[in-house]
Design an enzyme around this catalytic site. Sequence first.
Site: not given
Length: 785
Positions: A358-359, A501, A614-615
């Site tokens: 998806w980056d 994640e 994580k993000q």
Amino acid sequence: MVTNTLMNYTTGRENLQHWLVSEDGFRPEWLGKGESVFSLGNGYMGLRSVTEEHYANETRNLFVAGTFNKFAENEVTELPNAADLIWMEFKLDGIRFDLTQGNILSYRRTLNLKEAELVRDITWQSSNGNVYDLTFRRFVSMDNLHVIAQRVTITPKQNSVLSLTSGIDGQTTNSGVQHFLEGNKRLYDGRFMQQIQTTTESGIDFVFHSVHRFYQRESMNPTSIIKMDRRQIFFDYSDIEIPANEVFTIEKYSTVFTSRDKELNAVTTEELANHALNVTRNVESKGYENLFIEHIQAWDELVWSRTPINIKSKEMFDQLAIRFAQYHLAVMTPKHDNRMNVGAKGLSGEGYKGHTFWDTEIFILPYYTYTNPKIARSLLEYRYLSLPGAHRKAKENGYDGAMFPWESAWLDDGEVTPVWGAADIVTGEATKIWSGFIEQHITSDVAFAAWQYYHITGDQEFMDHYGYELLIDTAKFWASRLEWNESENRYEINQVVGPDEYKEHVNNNAFTNYTAHWNIQKAIEYVELLRIEKPNLFEQLNAKLDLETAEARFRHVLDLIYLPQVREDGVLPQDDTYLQKEIIDLSKYKNQENVGSMFYDYNLEQVNEIQVSKQADVMILMYLLEDLFSADVKRANWEYYEPKTLHDSSLSLSTHSVLASDLGNRELAYSLFRRASEIDLGPNMKTSDAGIHAASLGGIWQAVINGFGGVRMTSGNLRISPMLPEAWDELTFSINWKGETLDIYASHDKVVLTRRAPSIEPLTVEIYGEKQTITETFTSEVLSV
Ligand code: BGC
């Protein structure tokens, strides 16, 4: 913090100010940093910047986009590491040129972003006391995508004798995995080395050529002997006498062709090899200077003249950082072929095996959509062309429609996420990677990007050919994926991994549910629109996707999809259980030097039970679907989640920077932009070993243009509300909006928006909350957002 670094960002002078990234020393334990951040390429191929001579700990990589191969049944397909073409070994007065021996009297390696050339300047004293000046230059042509050119000059301070070994080394592997069968090797015209190799499973032929030229005052031919070994063809040149202070020049021209090259499709291996040989002859006769001029022009047309971004600031680093991002985006994007996409590490390292995530859609695509729609479209066409793999994945999992793979490679590969990852410090086993099975938001990410592209560019032809179908096919997947919860009387999406994640097998991840809902809603709108406005296309798609049945299902499920609701304190639950998990002191990990340090203390199962992310997860939802959430809600969620977010993924900091701009906190936005820029370009010498961080580089552009520049497309309308950080005086950039170019100037006092081709067709733009109609140019004073 890392106190010791070799990186120097201030070597550019005059017209090269803010264009040069340098390394001021040689440390064998830090080779990976320079190999990645200095990597060269043109989207067709990517060359990791190893030195000509070998060192322990080096990672010699050359990747050609789209040439995936699967080594064994229990492995996933990956980009094979092609032959090493830049390899050269030097003996100076009988002693091997090796920077770990003797003395380095001066050293600087510089990547010139503007000219995309890497230059290494060294004065070296060998163990017998002799001194030599050496300069190594190289570039990977942006003009002729198949060409690598090198030029080495050696100037001894005393009369010297050089011997040189140089050629094509096909012994390269991907961390030990050999992806190639050995093919023919041959020397043509006594000078042109040729080596052919074929990938073991995908059967792709690679044809490599290298040829040398030598000068000492004038062109000369040293004594040489051609040699062949397993997967190698090379020349040994010996007894080259170089008088003191005379310059000896070696040029090496190499070319790479593969049977995957679109323009050469369907030719035999022999024809491919002949074609490649002819091109190499041509390239060699042009010479370094001419090739270099064409290369610089191509870079200028593709990037620097087309998409200039100027930052006037006390902080020199910022201008360099945005150029560095643009440079690598151009190096990594296979703009020449819509069957290929961008890898998470570009073409600069083995990390993530060249796979696409998806980056691309969420982090990289906006750059292209706003600045070079043709490339954005090509990347979206890749998704369209990979629909067969997405259908297969849906079917295998018992669903309908298009379920895009979490990681993708070649068009029909389908899901290629590896199943096993890093060591689990508790069990001693490898950690299972669940993303390939249950990280499903990629499907709505693709739909979102197609929709965003359409509204920014106005490319109706794209919509007619690909866009409507993508949006409806992905919605079909979601409509079949929903699970009915009888007691709650609602549809849920359970057992997923969201963007964060560090939380696996969660129910009702807000990002996933909201974007799935959005996807279905858009599909309903488009089915309706097609029926009324485009009956022929409706019929075509109806035959393919059974629109009537799909639409009935969409309408039935839409309002029954569970969308987690904002609590009284403004916090949106990331999923059903996140907010009930244990809260621990995370300061040790928030202050870590290298990412992932929490896994030295906990395994993933334990991390799953802690309120740690994580993000960006909820926060990225509030960025993409920004109209659904008020500023207060955004602030409340920032305050709740950011302290629990380790930014262990490089995708996280840039999103947070844009959101901090939205919240009006420009200093925070600025410090996050700096941290994002320093992921690859900063002082930490270990961050980029596996390759540069593609999404982060796209995110840096977003932090500048969508964040500080305040550019946003919401509900099909353009909004521009710049808000510069204190450290900047001015920001100038251009964007494409529905086919026209808008030039934007922003300072702390005013914003000027100019239509490059003024038109009486009025353009409506929302500037600081006010709708303005612009025919030529518009100036506004800066208001706070
Ligand atoms: C991140 C993903 C990302 C992937 C590739 C992972 O570490 O969590 O969001 O897509 O890296 O960059």
